[in-house]
Design a protein around this motif. Structure first.
Motif, PDB file in Angstrom:
ATOM      1  N   ARG A 173       0.815  -1.284  -0.151  1.00 10.40           N
ATOM      2  CA  ARG A 173       0.110   0.209  -0.154  1.00 10.40           C
ATOM      3  C   ARG A 173       0.829   1.273  -0.106  1.00 10.40           C
ATOM      4  N   LEU A 174       0.482   2.243  -0.707  1.00 12.74           N
ATOM      5  CA  LEU A 174       1.157   3.531  -0.862  1.00 12.74           C
ATOM      6  C   LEU A 174       1.428   4.136   0.385  1.00 12.74           C
ATOM      7  N   ASP A 175       0.282   4.175   1.183  1.00 13.13           N
ATOM      8  CA  ASP A 175       0.444   4.958   2.348  1.00 13.13           C
ATOM      9  C   ASP A 175       1.585   4.409   3.407  1.00 13.13           C
ATOM     10  N   LYS A 176       1.375   2.919   3.396  1.00 11.29           N
ATOM     11  CA  LYS A 176       2.498   1.988   4.142  1.00 11.29           C
ATOM     12  C   LYS A 176       3.743   2.473   3.613  1.00 11.29           C
ATOM     13  N   ALA A 177       4.084   2.301   2.496  1.00  9.34           N
ATOM     14  CA  ALA A 177       5.246   2.566   2.098  1.00  9.34           C
ATOM     15  C   ALA A 177       5.971   3.922   2.249  1.00  9.34           C
ATOM     16  N   LEU A 178       5.134   4.946   2.174  1.00  5.00           N
ATOM     17  CA  LEU A 178       5.458   6.282   2.447  1.00  5.00           C
ATOM     18  C   LEU A 178       5.910   6.461   4.033  1.00  5.00           C
ATOM     19  N   ALA A 179       5.000   5.842   4.746  1.00  4.55           N
ATOM     20  CA  ALA A 179       5.269   5.906   6.120  1.00  4.55           C
ATOM     21  C   ALA A 179       6.681   5.200   6.275  1.00  4.55           C
ATOM     22  N   THR A 180       6.887   4.025   5.688  1.00  5.36           N
ATOM     23  CA  THR A 180       8.418   3.564   6.016  1.00  5.36           C
ATOM     24  C   THR A 180       9.450   4.382   5.589  1.00  5.36           C
ATOM     25  N   ALA A 181       9.179   4.904   4.285  1.00  3.56           N
ATOM     26  CA  ALA A 181      10.434   5.863   3.564  1.00  3.56           C
ATOM     27  C   ALA A 181      10.475   6.931   4.674  1.00  3.56           C
ATOM     28  N   GLU A 182       9.605   7.620   5.162  1.00  4.99           N
ATOM     29  CA  GLU A 182       9.572   8.694   6.323  1.00  4.99           C
ATOM     30  C   GLU A 182      10.515   8.251   7.365  1.00  4.99           C
ATOM     31  N   ARG A 183      10.167   7.064   7.829  1.00  7.11           N
ATOM     32  CA  ARG A 183      11.106   6.704   9.148  1.00  7.11           C
ATOM     33  C   ARG A 183      12.611   6.511   8.571  1.00  7.11           C
ATOM     34  N   VAL A 184      12.597   5.934   7.550  1.00  5.12           N
ATOM     35  CA  VAL A 184      14.062   5.383   7.068  1.00  5.12           C
ATOM     36  C   VAL A 184      14.864   6.724   6.803  1.00  5.12           C
ATOM     37  N   MET A 185      14.303   7.737   6.133  1.00  8.69           N
ATOM     38  CA  MET A 185      14.897   8.932   5.959  1.00  8.69           C
ATOM     39  C   MET A 185      15.322   9.641   7.014  1.00  8.69           C
ATOM     40  N   ALA A 186      14.376   9.877   8.065  1.00 10.52           N
ATOM     41  CA  ALA A 186      14.590  10.478   9.392  1.00 10.52           C
ATOM     42  C   ALA A 186      15.853   9.878  10.042  1.00 10.52           C
ATOM     43  N   ARG A 187      16.017   8.626   9.915  1.00 15.51           N
ATOM     44  CA  ARG A 187      17.196   8.084  10.759  1.00 15.51           C
ATOM     45  C   ARG A 187      18.596   8.883  10.023  1.00 15.51           C
ATOM     46  N   ARG A 188      18.309   9.454   8.944  1.00 20.33           N
ATOM     47  CA  ARG A 188      19.738   9.969   8.342  1.00 20.33           C
ATOM     48  C   ARG A 188      19.305  11.476   8.281  1.00 20.33           C
ATOM     49  N   GLU A 189      18.584  11.814   9.190  1.00 24.59           N
ATOM     50  CA  GLU A 189      18.204  13.402   9.127  1.00 24.59           C
ATOM     51  C   GLU A 189      17.770  14.154   8.025  1.00 24.59           C
ATOM     52  N   ARG A 190      17.238  13.304   7.012  1.00 29.63           N
ATOM     53  CA  ARG A 190      16.392  13.572   5.932  1.00 29.63           C
ATOM     54  C   ARG A 190      14.765  13.674   6.004  1.00 29.63           C
ATOM     55  N   GLN A 191      14.269  14.659   5.337  1.00 28.96           N
ATOM     56  CA  GLN A 191      12.779  14.706   5.426  1.00 28.96           C
ATOM     57  C   GLN A 191      12.191  14.133   4.045  1.00 28.96           C
ATOM     58  N   LEU A 192      11.347  13.232   4.234  1.00 28.91           N
ATOM     59  CA  LEU A 192      10.604  13.011   2.982  1.00 28.91           C
ATOM     60  C   LEU A 192       9.619  14.244   2.360  1.00 28.91           C
ATOM     61  N   SER A 193       9.903  14.765   1.306  1.00 33.95           N
ATOM     62  CA  SER A 193       9.396  15.860   0.748  1.00 33.95           C
ATOM     63  C   SER A 193       8.133  15.684   0.129  1.00 33.95           C
ATOM     64  N   ASP A 194       7.253  16.821   0.130  1.00 35.81           N
ATOM     65  CA  ASP A 194       6.089  16.746  -0.845  1.00 35.81           C
ATOM     66  C   ASP A 194       6.409  16.192  -2.424  1.00 35.81           C
ATOM     67  N   GLU A 195       7.471  16.672  -2.694  1.00 35.79           N
ATOM     68  CA  GLU A 195       7.873  16.238  -4.303  1.00 35.79           C
ATOM     69  C   GLU A 195       8.381  14.641  -4.224  1.00 35.79           C
ATOM     70  N   ASP A 196       8.911  14.277  -2.940  1.00 34.75           N
ATOM     71  CA  ASP A 196       9.059  13.014  -2.873  1.00 34.75           C
ATOM     72  C   ASP A 196       7.872  12.228  -2.769  1.00 34.75           C
ATOM     73  N   ARG A 197       6.854  12.539  -1.988  1.00 34.74           N
ATOM     74  CA  ARG A 197       5.616  11.846  -1.811  1.00 34.74           C
ATOM     75  C   ARG A 197       5.016  11.797  -3.248  1.00 34.74           C
ATOM     76  N   ASP A 198       5.138  13.007  -4.125  1.00 30.82           N
ATOM     77  CA  ASP A 198       4.552  12.773  -5.526  1.00 30.82           C
ATOM     78  C   ASP A 198       5.262  11.783  -6.323  1.00 30.82           C
ATOM     79  N   LEU A 199       6.571  11.703  -6.257  1.00 36.94           N
ATOM     80  CA  LEU A 199       7.107  10.705  -6.905  1.00 36.94           C
ATOM     81  C   LEU A 199       6.840   9.167  -6.865  1.00 36.94           C
ATOM     82  N   PHE A 200       6.530   9.087  -5.365  1.00 35.71           N
ATOM     83  CA  PHE A 200       6.136   7.675  -5.025  1.00 35.71           C
ATOM     84  C   PHE A 200       4.791   7.440  -5.573  1.00 35.71           C
ATOM     85  N   ALA A 201       4.047   8.427  -5.560  1.00 32.37           N
ATOM     86  CA  ALA A 201       2.574   8.311  -6.290  1.00 32.37           C
ATOM     87  C   ALA A 201       2.594   8.008  -7.589  1.00 32.37           C
ATOM     88  N   ARG A 202       3.387   8.699  -8.198  1.00 29.14           N
ATOM     89  CA  ARG A 202       3.584   8.293  -9.637  1.00 29.14           C
ATOM     90  C   ARG A 202       4.218   7.106 -10.234  1.00 29.14           C
TER      91      ARG A 202
END
Length: 399
Positions: free
Chosen positions: A359-388
């Motif tokens: 599921r897209l929402d689950k995948a985005l939630a995982t990506a958000e947690r993974v990137m936060a561990r490296r002090e990176r934020q999942l941006s709105d542009e990233d979220r749009d890319l996931f959806a595309r």
């Protein structure tokens, strides 16, 4: 002032799943990405003219004197010098491959908008064949030579930091370059087979065995006792352990534990669990066939050795077993016993027992947690890319 732009040619779909999330010129082969190589040669920063799905993340910059370079082309000093001489209205090609062209501001604007512009005078490049990527396998195939080229480019006129005397070096230490901040103790490096480059603040823990040519990127870490064979690139902020041979890790990906990877390409934000292994040679020693996104079928590679290709944000759990020539798409999650199939579509969830849609929402939630561990934020542009990518890859997933 020269404005440098890298364009995606019709090779882009042949480089999926890696190009779902980046322009062709942002692929890493050797120490540097293709864009970084050209920027070093030409002394100017560049932007990308890429697929519509990526333009929010990779906007193109425009100028009055625009040098457009095929993002799949790997530069040499001689090629870079030739390309630098182009003036607006000229281009270089070789055997039908458009290598580079120079456009004025109006022509570049017309190209971006899909409009017509003045004819270009194309000149045939003479000399050695231009090396360019045509498929993911080219990345690991060319990687050893590209490490050598990038090593010479990066160290010219510079002095390496001094390595600790606790390390053992086989061969000429002029083949070793350490950037500032490197930590490396009690390791063995064979420099007779090629250079070893270790980037800023990288950590190479005790007992690692390295056989050049190898690149370890900025902020990367090799875990204790890692065995890293020739023609391997550990990208920035990756963590790698176990045994790897002729593998390219792009950046921010982890393979922190025992397990084997060979003749492989791993994207960004990937994780490979403990004791996971990926074959790079068939039991019958035959030619490897891999999934081709253009023909939408498995195609011959002409290669006896071909391991895993893994798109960005994908994960392999502990104790996974991957068959020779497996292609894993973008944001897939693979787990369980047995060998899963050798083409795993993007946003797949499962393993040898079968897959369902991640599921897209689950995948985005995982990506958000993974990137936060490296002090990176999942941006709105990233979220749009996931959806595309989710929508574009739907046809490959089971109902």
């Amino acid at each position: 002032m020269l404005n440098l732009v890298f364009f995606d040619s019709d090779v882009r779909p042949h480089l999926l799943p890696l190009t779902y999330s980046r322009p062709v010129g942002d692929l890493r082969c050797g120490i540097l990405t293709i864009r970084e190589k050209w920027e070093h040669h030409l002394g100017v920063s560049g932007s990308f003219l890429t697929d519509d799905s990526l333009r929010e993340l990779y906007p193109v910059e425009q100028g009055e004197h625009n040098l457009l370079i095929n993002g799949a082309v790997l530069p040499t000093p001689a090629l870079a010098e030739q390309v630098r001489q182009l003036v607006p209205g000229e281009a270089f090609q070789q055997n039908g491959l458009l290598v580079a062209t120079c456009l004025n501001g109006d022509a570049l604007e017309a190209l971006i908008e899909g409009d017509e512009f003045d004819n270009i005078e194309a000149f045939e490049l003479e000399g050695e064949p231009v090396r360019h990527l045509t498929r993911p396998a080219d990345i690991f195939t060319f990687n050893g030579e590209e490490i050598r080229r990038d090593f010479a480019l990066l160290i010219e006129g510079r002095t390496s930091a001094t390595p600790s005397t606790s390390n053992t070096f086989i061969g000429d230490q002029s083949n070793l370059f350490l950037e500032e901040g490197v930590t490396m103790e009690a390791c063995t490096l064979n420099l007779t087979t090629g250079p070893v480059y270790i980037g800023h603040d990288a950590v190479v823990l005790e007992g690692c065995l390295l056989r050049g040519p190898i690149s370890v990127g900025e902020g990367a870490a090799l875990k204790m006792g890692a065995k890293v064979y020739s023609n391997t690139t550990i990208g920035p902020k990756c963590k790698v352990g176990g045994e790897v041979n002729n593998v390219v890790f792009h950046s921010n990906s982890n393979k922190g534990h025992d397990g084997f990877l060979g003749n492989a390409v791993i994207g960004q934000w990937c994780n490979i669990g403990a004791d996971t292994n990926a074959s790079n040679l068939k039991n019958d020693y035959g030619e490897v066939r891999v999934w081709d996104y253009v023909s939408e079928r498995f195609a011959k590679t002409g290669l006896q050795f071909h391991g895993l290709v893994m798109g960005d944000h994908s994960k392999l759990a502990i104790n996974c077993m991957m068959n020779t020539g497996t292609v894993v798409g973008f944001s897939a999650n693979v787990f369980g016993e047995g060998f899963p199939r050798t083409f795993i579509p993007s946003f797949s969830w499962g393993g040898a027992g079968g897959f369902r849609t991640y599921r897209l929402d689950k995948a985005l939630a995982t990506a958000e947690r993974v990137m936060a561990r490296r002090e990176r934020q999942l941006s709105d542009e990233d979220r749009d890319l996931f959806a595309r990518v989710f929508d574009a890859s739907e046809k490959y997933r089971p109902e």
